[in-house]
Write a protein that holds these residues in place. Structure first.
Motif, PDB file in Angstrom:
ATOM      1  N   ASP A 104       0.779  -1.223   0.000  1.00 53.20           N
ATOM      2  CA  ASP A 104       0.000   0.000   0.000  1.00 53.20           C
ATOM      3  C   ASP A 104       0.817   1.284   0.000  1.00 53.20           C
ATOM      4  N   ALA A 105       2.138   1.193  -0.058  1.00 55.58           N
ATOM      5  CA  ALA A 105       2.975   2.353  -0.370  1.00 55.58           C
ATOM      6  C   ALA A 105       3.332   2.285  -1.854  1.00 55.58           C
ATOM      7  N   PRO A 106       3.463   3.411  -2.526  1.00 54.05           N
ATOM      8  CA  PRO A 106       3.771   3.365  -3.961  1.00 54.05           C
ATOM      9  C   PRO A 106       5.151   2.793  -4.270  1.00 54.05           C
ATOM     10  N   TYR A 254      12.696  34.461   0.608  1.00 57.92           N
ATOM     11  CA  TYR A 254      12.234  33.231   1.246  1.00 57.92           C
ATOM     12  C   TYR A 254      13.380  32.598   2.038  1.00 57.92           C
ATOM     13  N   ILE A 255      13.025  31.937   3.134  1.00 61.74           N
ATOM     14  CA  ILE A 255      14.015  31.256   3.957  1.00 61.74           C
ATOM     15  C   ILE A 255      13.588  29.799   4.149  1.00 61.74           C
ATOM     16  N   PRO A 256      14.530  28.905   4.450  1.00 64.52           N
ATOM     17  CA  PRO A 256      14.164  27.507   4.678  1.00 64.52           C
ATOM     18  C   PRO A 256      13.512  27.319   6.043  1.00 64.52           C
ATOM     19  N   VAL A 257      12.474  26.494   6.077  1.00 64.79           N
ATOM     20  CA  VAL A 257      11.784  26.157   7.327  1.00 64.79           C
ATOM     21  C   VAL A 257      11.829  24.634   7.462  1.00 64.79           C
ATOM     22  N   PHE A 258      12.243  24.157   8.633  1.00 62.26           N
ATOM     23  CA  PHE A 258      12.545  22.743   8.813  1.00 62.26           C
ATOM     24  C   PHE A 258      11.612  22.098   9.829  1.00 62.26           C
ATOM     25  N   TRP A 259      11.121  20.912   9.464  1.00 64.39           N
ATOM     26  CA  TRP A 259      10.311  20.090  10.349  1.00 64.39           C
ATOM     27  C   TRP A 259      10.999  18.751  10.597  1.00 64.39           C
ATOM     28  N   GLY A 260      10.698  18.118  11.738  1.00 70.83           N
ATOM     29  CA  GLY A 260      11.098  16.735  11.926  1.00 70.83           C
ATOM     30  C   GLY A 260      10.525  15.883  10.807  1.00 70.83           C
ATOM     31  N   CYS A 261      11.218  14.802  10.470  1.00 72.43           N
ATOM     32  CA  CYS A 261      10.836  14.001   9.297  1.00 72.43           C
ATOM     33  C   CYS A 261      10.820  12.520   9.652  1.00 72.43           C
ATOM     34  N   GLY A 262       9.821  11.806   9.119  1.00 70.40           N
ATOM     35  CA  GLY A 262       9.656  10.391   9.394  1.00 70.40           C
ATOM     36  C   GLY A 262      10.640   9.492   8.683  1.00 70.40           C
ATOM     37  N   VAL A 263      11.573  10.059   7.892  1.00 70.41           N
ATOM     38  CA  VAL A 263      12.678   9.261   7.371  1.00 70.41           C
ATOM     39  C   VAL A 263      13.693   8.988   8.486  1.00 70.41           C
ATOM     40  N   THR A 264      13.587   9.737   9.580  1.00 77.51           N
ATOM     41  CA  THR A 264      14.504   9.565  10.713  1.00 77.51           C
ATOM     42  C   THR A 264      14.628   8.112  11.160  1.00 77.51           C
ATOM     43  N   PRO A 265      13.535   7.355  11.324  1.00 81.33           N
ATOM     44  CA  PRO A 265      13.690   5.953  11.751  1.00 81.33           C
ATOM     45  C   PRO A 265      14.511   5.117  10.775  1.00 81.33           C
ATOM     46  N   GLY A 280      11.231  -0.365   4.255  1.00 78.14           N
ATOM     47  CA  GLY A 280      10.552   0.888   4.547  1.00 78.14           C
ATOM     48  C   GLY A 280      10.014   1.496   3.276  1.00 78.14           C
ATOM     49  N   HIS A 281       9.205   2.548   3.426  1.00 74.57           N
ATOM     50  CA  HIS A 281       8.721   3.272   2.264  1.00 74.57           C
ATOM     51  C   HIS A 281       9.891   4.023   1.620  1.00 74.57           C
ATOM     52  N   ALA A 282       9.844   4.241   0.337  1.00 76.22           N
ATOM     53  CA  ALA A 282      10.775   5.168  -0.298  1.00 76.22           C
ATOM     54  C   ALA A 282      10.382   6.579   0.131  1.00 76.22           C
TER      55      ALA A 282
END
Length: 301
Positions: A104-106, A254-265, A280-282
């Motif tokens: 179910d992930a592409p 414009y400036i970069p804005v950063f969020w935590g990301c689920g690629v971390t695991p 894992g998902h791509a």
């Protein structure tokens, strides 16, 4: 009208519809912008001997690794134990009913003994029914609809690109075999005067990374990001007109804005050099759930 391998992108309006399209091998690209308001999830699949340490890793690092659900028991790819709370209730909300974590992930990544082995559209041949445990981690795609509704659509969505993701120097709190891992962050450019509104919109999405953890060019340097034009995952960010590279002196303030990301695991798993088959998902190719944002986070104010 945009199409994805025969599916009309504009008709993929719910989590079940996106999963069906992925299961039919009809989604070739990222899921950003699909099924607005439905939660999207990162996937990591581990041998059962690593499951306890991974749960603890998520508990100790809830911003980059918010755990939404996991296999109901080792080997279960179609039944989930959900940790998603219903609008601040103590009861959990089913993550997805008709689900197949193998299809179910592409797109998926398969690792063997810590090394990337293959990219594939399904992991049926790799899944071990008596051993593998799938974990679903919150994804920042889940708040992109809210940003768009507020007139602040993420640039990569408008440009039909994958969000850029970067490895950072921020250490994770370790857990058992998972040591030496660092945060991965996703990035979306915004004007400085819009940052407070962006924070206000995204902060309620606590189980899908919440508000940004940093913003600005000095913040990029503090995170250890050497070149904003060269992300480790996703597509290189472009200027607003879609032409040149996004950079400090080339994009109208414009400036970069950063969020935590689920690629971390996945990054933590690679740093741990785990033995066995890990999947894992791509990056950018998520599993979309049955749950809508208002059911979890309440109505926007």
């Amino acid at each position: 009208m945009s199409r994805i391998s025969g599916f009309n992108k504009n008709t993929l309006t719910t989590g079940p519809l996106v999963r069906l399209a992925a299961r039919s091998n009809a989604l070739g690209g990222p899921t950003s912008g699909l099924a607005p308001s439905y939660l999207q999830a990162n996937l990591i699949v581990l041998p059962r001997r690593y499951a306890h340490d991974f749960r603890l890793l998520c508990a100790r690092n809830p911003v980059p690794c918010p755990l939404l659900a996991e296999s109901a028991h080792p080997g279960a790819f179609d039944k989930l134990k959900s940790y998603i709370r219903h609008d601040h209730s103590s009861s959990s909300h089913p993550a997805a009913v008709d689900i197949d974590l193998r299809r179910d992930a592409p797109r998926y990544l398969v690792y063997r003994d810590g090394e990337l082995h293959a990219q594939t559209q399904d992991i049926c041949a790799e899944w071990q029914d008596d051993d593998h445990v799938g974990f679903l981690i919150g994804c920042s795609y889940s708040f992109e609809g809210a940003l768009a509704d507020a007139g602040l659509p993420p640039r990569h969505v408008v440009q039909d690109r994958n969000v850029p993701m970067y490895r950072t120097d921020i250490p994770l709190c370790p857990s058992g075999v998972f040591s030496g891992g660092t945060y991965v962050v996703s990035m979306r450019p915004y004007k400085p005067e819009d940052i407070e509104k962006v924070r206000e919109i995204t902060q309620r999405f606590t189980t899908t990374h919440g508000e940004p953890i940093a913003w600005g060019w000095e913040a990029a340097a503090r995170l250890g990001i050497q070149n904003i034009a060269s992300p480790e995952w996703g597509d290189a960010p472009r200027q607003l007109d879609g032409q040149g590279e996004f950079g400090e002196d080339a994009d109208e303030g414009y400036i970069p804005v950063f969020w935590g990301c689920g690629v971390t695991p996945q990054e933590a798993v690679m740093r741990a050099e785990l033995k066995g088959t890990i999947m894992g998902h791509a990056p950018g190719h998520m599993i979309v759930l049955d749950v809508q944002e208002h059911q979890v986070f309440g109505a926007a104010t």
